[in-house]
Design a protein around this motif. Sequence first.
Motif, PDB file in Angstrom:
ATOM      1  N   ALA A 165       0.811  -1.224   0.000  1.00 60.25           N
ATOM      2  CA  ALA A 165       0.000   0.000   0.000  1.00 60.25           C
ATOM      3  C   ALA A 165       0.845   1.275   0.000  1.00 60.25           C
ATOM      4  CB  ALA A 165      -0.957   0.005   1.195  1.00 60.25           C
ATOM      5  N   GLN A 166       1.948   1.262  -0.765  1.00 63.74           N
ATOM      6  CA  GLN A 166       2.814   2.440  -0.847  1.00 63.74           C
ATOM      7  C   GLN A 166       2.891   3.030  -2.250  1.00 63.74           C
ATOM      8  OE1 GLN A 166       6.694   1.973   1.456  1.00 63.74           O
ATOM      9  NE2 GLN A 166       6.099  -0.169   1.262  1.00 63.74           N
ATOM     10  N   PHE A 167       2.246   2.394  -3.226  1.00 64.35           N
ATOM     11  CA  PHE A 167       2.468   2.755  -4.626  1.00 64.35           C
ATOM     12  C   PHE A 167       2.005   4.176  -4.936  1.00 64.35           C
ATOM     13  CE2 PHE A 167       1.192   2.733  -9.167  1.00 64.35           C
ATOM     14  CZ  PHE A 167       2.443   2.555  -9.710  1.00 64.35           C
ATOM     15  N   ALA A 168       0.774   4.535  -4.545  1.00 63.89           N
ATOM     16  CA  ALA A 168       0.247   5.863  -4.873  1.00 63.89           C
ATOM     17  C   ALA A 168       1.097   6.969  -4.248  1.00 63.89           C
ATOM     18  CB  ALA A 168      -1.199   5.976  -4.394  1.00 63.89           C
ATOM     19  N   GLU A 169       1.495   6.773  -2.994  1.00 66.18           N
ATOM     20  CA  GLU A 169       2.313   7.794  -2.338  1.00 66.18           C
ATOM     21  C   GLU A 169       3.650   7.942  -3.026  1.00 66.18           C
ATOM     22  OE1 GLU A 169       4.361   8.779   2.006  1.00 66.18           O
ATOM     23  OE2 GLU A 169       2.787   7.246   1.867  1.00 66.18           O
ATOM     24  N   TRP A 170       4.245   6.828  -3.431  1.00 67.65           N
ATOM     25  CA  TRP A 170       5.545   6.867  -4.113  1.00 67.65           C
ATOM     26  C   TRP A 170       5.438   7.645  -5.416  1.00 67.65           C
ATOM     27  CZ3 TRP A 170       7.300   3.992  -8.616  1.00 67.65           C
ATOM     28  CH2 TRP A 170       8.678   4.093  -8.837  1.00 67.65           C
ATOM     29  N   VAL A 171       4.382   7.392  -6.180  1.00 67.35           N
ATOM     30  CA  VAL A 171       4.184   8.116  -7.442  1.00 67.35           C
ATOM     31  C   VAL A 171       3.949   9.601  -7.165  1.00 67.35           C
ATOM     32  CG1 VAL A 171       2.657   8.392  -9.432  1.00 67.35           C
ATOM     33  CG2 VAL A 171       3.339   6.096  -8.691  1.00 67.35           C
ATOM     34  N   ASP A 172       3.096   9.907  -6.188  1.00 66.72           N
ATOM     35  CA  ASP A 172       2.778  11.306  -5.882  1.00 66.72           C
ATOM     36  C   ASP A 172       3.996  12.078  -5.388  1.00 66.72           C
ATOM     37  OD1 ASP A 172       0.176  10.909  -6.623  1.00 66.72           O
ATOM     38  OD2 ASP A 172      -0.580  10.615  -4.583  1.00 66.72           O
ATOM     39  N   ARG A 173       4.936  11.398  -4.778  1.00 63.69           N
ATOM     40  CA  ARG A 173       6.153  12.058  -4.294  1.00 63.69           C
ATOM     41  C   ARG A 173       7.215  12.192  -5.382  1.00 63.69           C
ATOM     42  NH1 ARG A 173       6.523  12.962   1.107  1.00 63.69           N
ATOM     43  NH2 ARG A 173       5.005  11.939   2.453  1.00 63.69           N
ATOM     44  N   GLY A 174       6.904  11.746  -6.596  1.00 66.63           N
ATOM     45  CA  GLY A 174       7.856  11.889  -7.694  1.00 66.63           C
ATOM     46  C   GLY A 174       8.798  10.725  -7.861  1.00 66.63           C
ATOM     47  N   ARG A 175       8.378   9.528  -7.419  1.00 63.49           N
ATOM     48  CA  ARG A 175       9.164   8.305  -7.545  1.00 63.49           C
ATOM     49  C   ARG A 175      10.572   8.453  -6.935  1.00 63.49           C
ATOM     50  NH1 ARG A 175       5.947   8.670 -12.091  1.00 63.49           N
ATOM     51  NH2 ARG A 175       4.762   6.773 -12.599  1.00 63.49           N
ATOM     52  N   PRO A 176      10.671   8.832  -5.675  1.00 63.53           N
ATOM     53  CA  PRO A 176      11.998   9.022  -5.066  1.00 63.53           C
ATOM     54  C   PRO A 176      12.736   7.701  -4.897  1.00 63.53           C
ATOM     55  CG  PRO A 176      10.306   9.095  -3.376  1.00 63.53           C
ATOM     56  CD  PRO A 176       9.573   9.040  -4.693  1.00 63.53           C
ATOM     57  N   ALA A 177      14.050   7.797  -4.857  1.00 66.89           N
ATOM     58  CA  ALA A 177      14.856   6.619  -4.539  1.00 66.89           C
ATOM     59  C   ALA A 177      14.598   6.220  -3.090  1.00 66.89           C
ATOM     60  CB  ALA A 177      16.333   6.916  -4.742  1.00 66.89           C
ATOM     61  N   PRO A 178      14.438   4.925  -2.821  1.00 65.17           N
ATOM     62  CA  PRO A 178      14.215   4.502  -1.439  1.00 65.17           C
ATOM     63  C   PRO A 178      15.493   4.603  -0.624  1.00 65.17           C
ATOM     64  CG  PRO A 178      14.474   2.576  -2.837  1.00 65.17           C
ATOM     65  CD  PRO A 178      14.480   3.781  -3.742  1.00 65.17           C
ATOM     66  N   THR A 179      15.326   4.603   0.682  1.00 66.71           N
ATOM     67  CA  THR A 179      16.506   4.486   1.540  1.00 66.71           C
ATOM     68  C   THR A 179      17.066   3.071   1.413  1.00 66.71           C
ATOM     69  OG1 THR A 179      15.208   3.757   3.435  1.00 66.71           O
ATOM     70  CG2 THR A 179      15.569   6.141   3.183  1.00 66.71           C
ATOM     71  N   HIS A 180      18.290   2.899   1.870  1.00 61.98           N
ATOM     72  CA  HIS A 180      18.883   1.557   1.845  1.00 61.98           C
ATOM     73  C   HIS A 180      18.046   0.563   2.647  1.00 61.98           C
ATOM     74  CE1 HIS A 180      23.139   3.330   0.934  1.00 61.98           C
ATOM     75  NE2 HIS A 180      22.321   3.388  -0.096  1.00 61.98           N
ATOM     76  N   SER A 181      17.544   0.980   3.800  1.00 57.31           N
ATOM     77  CA  SER A 181      16.732   0.065   4.592  1.00 57.31           C
ATOM     78  C   SER A 181      15.406  -0.224   3.891  1.00 57.31           C
ATOM     79  CB  SER A 181      16.479   0.634   5.989  1.00 57.31           C
ATOM     80  OG  SER A 181      15.816   1.879   5.910  1.00 57.31           O
ATOM     81  N   GLY A 182      14.851   0.759   3.177  1.00 53.06           N
ATOM     82  CA  GLY A 182      13.648   0.519   2.392  1.00 53.06           C
ATOM     83  C   GLY A 182      13.881  -0.481   1.282  1.00 53.06           C
ATOM     84  N   TRP A 183      15.044  -0.392   0.649  1.00 51.27           N
ATOM     85  CA  TRP A 183      15.412  -1.370  -0.389  1.00 51.27           C
ATOM     86  C   TRP A 183      15.565  -2.768   0.215  1.00 51.27           C
ATOM     87  CZ3 TRP A 183      15.148  -1.835  -5.390  1.00 51.27           C
ATOM     88  CH2 TRP A 183      15.971  -2.720  -6.088  1.00 51.27           C
ATOM     89  N   SER A 184      16.118  -2.855   1.399  1.00 50.56           N
ATOM     90  CA  SER A 184      16.286  -4.165   2.046  1.00 50.56           C
ATOM     91  C   SER A 184      14.931  -4.788   2.375  1.00 50.56           C
ATOM     92  CB  SER A 184      17.140  -4.050   3.316  1.00 50.56           C
ATOM     93  OG  SER A 184      16.423  -3.452   4.373  1.00 50.56           O
ATOM     94  N   ARG A 185      13.947  -3.951   2.721  1.00 50.85           N
ATOM     95  CA  ARG A 185      12.602  -4.493   2.972  1.00 50.85           C
ATOM     96  C   ARG A 185      12.009  -5.074   1.702  1.00 50.85           C
ATOM     97  NH1 ARG A 185      12.460   0.009   6.464  1.00 50.85           N
ATOM     98  NH2 ARG A 185      11.460   1.361   4.910  1.00 50.85           N
ATOM     99  N   TYR A 186      12.240  -4.422   0.564  1.00 45.67           N
ATOM    100  CA  TYR A 186      11.807  -4.984  -0.721  1.00 45.67           C
ATOM    101  C   TYR A 186      12.476  -6.327  -0.989  1.00 45.67           C
ATOM    102  CZ  TYR A 186      12.216  -5.855  -5.738  1.00 45.67           C
ATOM    103  OH  TYR A 186      12.249  -6.468  -6.964  1.00 45.67           O
ATOM    104  N   LEU A 187      13.782  -6.404  -0.764  1.00 47.82           N
ATOM    105  CA  LEU A 187      14.503  -7.659  -1.011  1.00 47.82           C
ATOM    106  C   LEU A 187      13.961  -8.787  -0.132  1.00 47.82           C
ATOM    107  CD1 LEU A 187      18.171  -6.301  -1.227  1.00 47.82           C
ATOM    108  CD2 LEU A 187      16.665  -6.931  -3.124  1.00 47.82           C
ATOM    109  N   ARG A 188      13.683  -8.498   1.117  1.00 48.19           N
ATOM    110  CA  ARG A 188      13.149  -9.523   2.011  1.00 48.19           C
ATOM    111  C   ARG A 188      11.751  -9.964   1.569  1.00 48.19           C
ATOM    112  NH1 ARG A 188      15.331  -6.071   5.935  1.00 48.19           N
ATOM    113  NH2 ARG A 188      13.271  -5.439   6.707  1.00 48.19           N
TER     114      ARG A 188
END
Length: 436
Positions: A104-127
Amino acid sequence: MSGAGTATLAVIGAGPKAIAVAAKAAELRAMGVDVPDVVVIERSGVGANWQAVGGWTDGQHRLGTSPEKDVGFPYRSTLVPRRNAELDERMTRHSWQAYLIASAQFAEWVDRGRPAPTHSGWSRYLRWVADNVGMTVLADEVVGVDVRDDRWALSTTRQTVQADGLMITGPGQAHRCILPHDPRVLSIAQFWSRAAGRELIAADRVAVIGGGETAASMLNELFRHRVSTITVISPQVTLFTRGEGFFENTLFSDPTDWTSLTLAERRDAFARTDRGVFSARVQDALLADDRIRHLRGRVAHAVARDDRIRLTLSSNRSGEALETVHGFDLVIDGSGADAMWFTPLLRQQARDLLELGLGAPLAGDVLEESIGVDLAVSGVTPKLFLPGLAGLMQGPGFPNLSCLGLLSDRVLGARYPRRADADEITRRTDEHQPVR
């Protein structure tokens, strides 16, 4: 467990490369395609190097690569004739966008201009991907690599894992340091540990060794601390900005024409786009801070003297070797990843096997030039996949996050010797579950 005749691919390190291979193997298996069983050995946790626990970051800095370059990118599979489009569609279930939608983060990510995630945010995706595909992760540490009966034998702290192929990933240890026992000289891990503390780092003259993205992340962090001057030490003539235009990026996403270049041309491309360069975002920050200086040279020697750390820098100017000495109150060794970090793990028989296949003593430049299309060392059986060293021969995107989908194609498309029976991988029952 491996079934009869099924090859086993062992992977050291549960990072993006391991997850990309495991995800594609899972989808191929669901399509009825015979693929190796993927077993990942990880001592810290899935995506650990993108979290503070890994020592390479505090987890709060931004990913330097676009997150759309996820575990399936660039979605041009070639493994299953007439069914590659189906495989690509299956891999989109593990994409960055699919993760954002599921959480449930897709709309917010798009509205914020598709920012690069933090490293910890990327690790959550990998997990999330690892969990979705049921990636088998052994929570253990490899302490030795040997060869027995034409298979890899990985000694861990608790068991022995046998495999028909071995892929080694990761940047090595973040605790490397030129002067390890002096508190005024910090390794990458020690720096991030200090930076995460409540007290700001305070020093007049600070040196950061390294000109790549690892050093750049630390410079970004240092800006907020109480330091008077920051000197970046690197062998380049200046602090270059990484090429990030369409044509440079294409080299990483599509290495089709890479092998048509000469070795000199490939090294030149690396120098302009990948090695020892800062991203444009970091360079903008450097321009705005007048505390930054640059010293050209390589650190030849370090010693504590007169309440300072004295660094001897060697450089070559006008064809003559030159050495200069500089004093600092705090030195941060950010020289970065070591693609050869695994060599101390090699037992004598494994080392002999590699040197016989290479026809030369084991060395980084020799290994780099030996990497074949499947990202494995040519002339060596069983297969040893070294994507971290594949950039020179196969394309600059393979050592990083730029073409994980192509990487998984190359590794899973490799040919393994057929076996009548596959030995069981000895491991405890509770270690069959993925690491959370």
